[in-house]
Design a protein around this motif. Structure first.
Motif, PDB file in Angstrom:
ATOM      1  N   GLN A  13       2.360   3.744 -10.487  1.00 51.50           N
ATOM      2  CA  GLN A  13       2.047   4.104  -9.096  1.00 51.50           C
ATOM      3  C   GLN A  13       0.946   5.157  -9.026  1.00 51.50           C
ATOM      4  N   ASP A  14       1.032   6.171  -9.880  1.00 45.61           N
ATOM      5  CA  ASP A  14       0.002   7.212  -9.894  1.00 45.61           C
ATOM      6  C   ASP A  14      -1.340   6.652 -10.347  1.00 45.61           C
ATOM      7  N   TYR A  15      -1.302   5.771 -11.352  1.00 42.21           N
ATOM      8  CA  TYR A  15      -2.540   5.160 -11.838  1.00 42.21           C
ATOM      9  C   TYR A  15      -3.220   4.355 -10.732  1.00 42.21           C
ATOM     10  N   LEU A  16      -2.447   3.541 -10.024  1.00 41.20           N
ATOM     11  CA  LEU A  16      -3.018   2.726  -8.944  1.00 41.20           C
ATOM     12  C   LEU A  16      -3.574   3.602  -7.828  1.00 41.20           C
ATOM     13  N   ALA A  17      -2.893   4.692  -7.516  1.00 39.54           N
ATOM     14  CA  ALA A  17      -3.380   5.598  -6.473  1.00 39.54           C
ATOM     15  C   ALA A  17      -4.698   6.249  -6.890  1.00 39.54           C
ATOM     16  N   LEU A  18      -4.779   6.699  -8.133  1.00 35.40           N
ATOM     17  CA  LEU A  18      -6.020   7.318  -8.617  1.00 35.40           C
ATOM     18  C   LEU A  18      -7.161   6.300  -8.676  1.00 35.40           C
ATOM     19  N   ALA A  19      -6.863   5.115  -9.182  1.00 30.67           N
ATOM     20  CA  ALA A  19      -7.891   4.077  -9.271  1.00 30.67           C
ATOM     21  C   ALA A  19      -8.381   3.680  -7.883  1.00 30.67           C
ATOM     22  N   SER A  20      -7.476   3.580  -6.924  1.00 30.96           N
ATOM     23  CA  SER A  20      -7.858   3.235  -5.554  1.00 30.96           C
ATOM     24  C   SER A  20      -8.785   4.282  -4.959  1.00 30.96           C
ATOM     25  N   ASP A  44     -10.402  -4.419 -10.440  1.00 30.86           N
ATOM     26  CA  ASP A  44      -9.347  -5.124 -11.154  1.00 30.86           C
ATOM     27  C   ASP A  44      -8.403  -5.755 -10.127  1.00 30.86           C
ATOM     28  N   PRO A  45      -7.969  -6.992 -10.339  1.00 30.19           N
ATOM     29  CA  PRO A  45      -7.094  -7.651  -9.355  1.00 30.19           C
ATOM     30  C   PRO A  45      -5.810  -6.888  -9.047  1.00 30.19           C
ATOM     31  N   ASP A  46      -5.220  -6.215 -10.037  1.00 27.24           N
ATOM     32  CA  ASP A  46      -4.000  -5.451  -9.786  1.00 27.24           C
ATOM     33  C   ASP A  46      -4.269  -4.263  -8.869  1.00 27.24           C
ATOM     34  N   ILE A  47      -5.397  -3.612  -9.067  1.00 26.96           N
ATOM     35  CA  ILE A  47      -5.758  -2.476  -8.219  1.00 26.96           C
ATOM     36  C   ILE A  47      -6.097  -2.960  -6.815  1.00 26.96           C
ATOM     37  N   ALA A  48      -6.807  -4.080  -6.729  1.00 25.11           N
ATOM     38  CA  ALA A  48      -7.146  -4.642  -5.422  1.00 25.11           C
ATOM     39  C   ALA A  48      -5.886  -4.994  -4.645  1.00 25.11           C
TER      40      ALA A  48
END
Length: 81
Positions: A19-26, A41-45
């Motif tokens: 969850q933290d990784y996706l928030a930072l990447a977003s 990346d599709p997962d981040i999108a």
């Protein structure tokens, strides 16, 4: 006194959960996209709320560019002059 090169966190507390990784990447993608298009990346999108468009097939989307007149059809029986 700690030296500047000494990490202030231990390895176990420095790990990011998904969850933290996706928030930072977003947030990074949002800031980078201010400059121009950014590959994502599709997962981040997906975490950012993206979805695949399935309302039109590729053929339907192409057909929507024409007003019922096929520009590639031969002029059968047309009198243009």
């Amino acid at each position: 006194m700690k030296s500047p090169n000494t990490p202030s966190t231990t390895a176990s507390s420095a790990a990011l959960n998904d969850q933290d990784y996706l928030a930072l990447a977003s947030s990074m993608i949002n800031s980078e996209s201010q400059i121009g298009p950014v590959p994502v990346d599709p997962d981040i999108a997906e975490a950012m709320g993206a979805f695949s468009e399935d309302a039109l097939s590729a053929d339907d989307a192409l057909d929507s560019h024409f007003d019922g007149i096929d520009p590639t059809a031969e002029a059968e029986g047309s009198n243009h002059g």
